[in-house]
Design an enzyme around this catalytic site. Structure first.
Site, PDB file in Angstrom:
ATOM      1  N   TYR A 145      46.274  42.017  42.199  1.00  0.00           N
ATOM      2  CA  TYR A 145      45.323  41.017  42.694  1.00  0.00           C
ATOM      3  C   TYR A 145      45.809  40.547  44.050  1.00  0.00           C
ATOM      4  CZ  TYR A 145      42.680  36.606  42.938  1.00  0.00           C
ATOM      5  OH  TYR A 145      41.861  35.565  43.321  1.00  0.00           O
ATOM      6  N   ASP A 240      52.237  42.425  49.229  1.00  0.00           N
ATOM      7  CA  ASP A 240      51.695  41.124  48.879  1.00  0.00           C
ATOM      8  C   ASP A 240      52.750  40.420  48.020  1.00  0.00           C
ATOM      9  OD1 ASP A 240      50.409  38.908  47.997  1.00  0.00           O
ATOM     10  OD2 ASP A 240      48.603  39.938  47.305  1.00  0.00           O
ATOM     11  N   LYS A 268      52.135  30.588  47.197  1.00  0.00           N
ATOM     12  CA  LYS A 268      52.684  29.949  45.985  1.00  0.00           C
ATOM     13  C   LYS A 268      53.963  29.152  46.250  1.00  0.00           C
ATOM     14  CE  LYS A 268      50.340  33.143  42.862  1.00  0.00           C
ATOM     15  NZ  LYS A 268      49.362  32.477  42.040  1.00  0.00           N
TER      16      LYS A 268
HETATM   17  N1  PLP Z   1      48.160  37.685  46.023  1.00  0.00           N
HETATM   18  C1  PLP Z   1      48.786  37.595  44.837  1.00  0.00           C
HETATM   19  C2  PLP Z   1      49.826  38.610  44.482  1.00  0.00           C
HETATM   20  C3  PLP Z   1      48.477  36.567  43.953  1.00  0.00           C
HETATM   21  O1  PLP Z   1      49.101  36.497  42.770  1.00  0.00           O
HETATM   22  C4  PLP Z   1      47.495  35.620  44.334  1.00  0.00           C
HETATM   23  C5  PLP Z   1      47.119  34.528  43.417  1.00  0.00           C
HETATM   24  O2  PLP Z   1      47.388  34.538  42.254  1.00  0.00           O
HETATM   25  C6  PLP Z   1      46.884  35.753  45.576  1.00  0.00           C
HETATM   26  C7  PLP Z   1      47.236  36.784  46.404  1.00  0.00           C
HETATM   27  C8  PLP Z   1      45.861  34.744  46.019  1.00  0.00           C
HETATM   28  O3  PLP Z   1      46.487  33.543  46.300  1.00  0.00           O
HETATM   29  P1  PLP Z   1      45.642  32.158  46.269  1.00  0.00           P
HETATM   30  O4  PLP Z   1      45.284  31.921  44.850  1.00  0.00           O
HETATM   31  O5  PLP Z   1      46.603  31.168  46.838  1.00  0.00           O
HETATM   32  O6  PLP Z   1      44.455  32.366  47.138  1.00  0.00           O
END
Ligand code: PLP
Length: 440
Positions: A145, A240, A268
């Site tokens: 994700y 990511d 996060k």
């Molecule tokens: N990338 C990863 C690996 C994530 O786990 C998340 C959210 O869970 C995101 C991007 C998106 O982050 P946000 O919820 O702060 O938009």
């Protein structure tokens, strides 16, 4: 004084006013067939709901709470910053300090741009990768994700998997056709795709340790293989690290596993609970971002002084060498205990872990990709979640998520969690056996 309302009343009101009653889908707890827990406050490893019930919390705000909830020093930093103003829309010294800290901590990041969410970080990094390579396509992995940017929703990941949402409504066919999705840990599929689309491939985006189909580590050689593919076809490798950054080690998965991406997205933990995220990488690439270069990306609240102060205070706490030793010890005790609990109750399952992130799958294991994760017994996870919730242990309400351990989880918290898991699992087995025996 307003009278306290019951969780049911609050959720009923929420459902009238907010789609599905929540501001982010997985919070609705539909994946475990339950009503959402309505939070009132949190401190350390505990969350209290609106009725005052106390839970040991493994959601940890979905990752940010590495140092537990409302850490004294982070709260003090935010309070102190608030006295000087909530937002300026001007450069501050604190933002420069934060950029210095991030570039020192994260090995491949030479230059960084602050944004407000992980989604913003990944969308911006993709735009930059496309501009830098003058190519359009992006390769992602099924079950990873990367936020809710259109290009990434062709893939899936935790929230959509939990809710069984089809991929892509509202996303144009053009966008979908530019996103290539292959299974995680499948280098042959990546090489095949690179052969087919190589000249059009702007970037490979990957969670270097996947956390959004439950915890799925990369096979040995997988990330190295991605690096090779990117190098040979001139695409950018983007890690990511919104979830893994500062969690699996100080410098994230790239430091732990020794593979360097071209761009990194972070979020996060970085803000210790306040909305701040970042993307960064090689200076040559980052210099293409406006106003240094032509790739436009901006934000009214980017580098917000409260969030920046929280981030500086959070990252300062990482200097303590004991942080990762403590997290490793607590989370490995939890893993061992859960594995024993599965064994004792003779329930098929496995526990996968990286540092302080862990998932208990009702699957024989190993879980190597999304298909394996989807093949887990999610109905049983729902029953397990509800049993644990009754015992005041708050797990993420989906079998596709990671449980997060913080530095504030005590040995007592961990042992209570293991004992509760043993009891809930054995009750589940007895209940299922009873139901089986009394079938019509
Ligand atoms: N990338 C990863 C690996 C994530 O786990 C998340 C959210 O869970 C995101 C991007 C998106 O982050 P946000 O919820 O702060 O938009």
């Amino acid at each position: 004084m307003p009278r306290p309302q019951s969780a049911t009343t609050i959720f009923e009101r929420a459902c009238q006013l907010i789609p599905g009653g929540v501001n982010s889908p997985v919070r609705a707890a539909r994946g475990v067939d339950a009503h959402p827990v309505i939070a009132a406050r949190a401190k350390g490893s505990k969350v209290w709901d609106c009725s005052g019930a106390e839970y040991i919390d493994y959601i940890g705000s979905w990752g940010p709470a590495l140092f537990g909830h409302a850490h004294r020093e982070i709260v003090a930093a935010v309070r102190s910053a608030a006295k000087d103003g909530l937002s300026f829309g001007l450069l501050t010294d604190a933002e420069v300090e934060l950029a210095e800290i991030i570039t020192q901590i994260v090995p491949s990041v030479e230059m960084v741009r602050l944004v407000c969410s992980g989604t913003e970080a990944t969308m911006s990094a993709l735009r930059l990768a496309r501009a830098a390579t003058k190519r359009q396509k992006v390769l992602i992995f099924d079950g990873c994700y990367h936020g809710h940017g259109d290009a990434f929703l062709a893939g899936g990941g935790s929230g959509m998997a939990t809710l069984g949402i089809p991929k892509g409504p509202g996303v144009t066919e053009g966008v979908v056709s530019d996103t290539i999705v292959v299974p995680y840990n499948d280098l042959d599929a990546v090489r095949e795709a690179a052969k087919k689309y190589g000249k059009d491939l702007a970037a490979i985006f990957v969670e270097p340790i996947a956390g959004n189909m439950g915890l799925v580590p990369p096979d040995p050689g997988f990330l190295e293989g991605l690096r090779e593919v990117c190098d040979s076809c001139g695409s950018l490798l983007v890690f990511d690290e919104v979830m893994t950054g500062f969690r699996v080690s100080r410098g994230g998965a790239q430091e732990l596993l020794g593979v360097m991406p071209d761009l990194t997205t972070m979020g996060k933990i970085i803000g210790g609970g306040l909305p701040i995220a970042a993307y960064g990488g090689k200076k040559k690439i980052m210099m293409q971002v406006a106003p240094a270069g032509p790739v436009y990306q901006a934000g009214t609240l980017a580098g917000n002084p409260l969030a920046t102060a929280a981030a500086i205070a959070t990252l300062a706490l990482l200097r303590d060498n004991d942080v990762y030793t403590k997290l490793e010890q607590r989370c490995s005790t939890l893993q061992d205990g859960l594995e024993q609990a599965l064994k004792k109750s003779q329930v098929t399952g496995c526990v996968q872990r990286a540092g302080s992130m862990l998932t208990m799958f009702f699957h024989p294991g190993p879980v190597r990709n999304f298909a394996d994760s989807a093949d887990s017994d999610h109905k049983r996870f729902g029953a397990f979640w509800r049993g644990m919730c009754q015992k005041r242990i708050l797990l993420p309400p989906s079998g596709y998520e990671c449980w997060f351990v913080s530095t504030t989880h005590t040995n007592h918290d961990i042992h209570r969690t293991i004992k509760s898991a043993e009891e809930v699992l054995s009750r589940l087995v007895q209940g299922e056996t009873y139901a089986e025996a009394h079938k019509a």
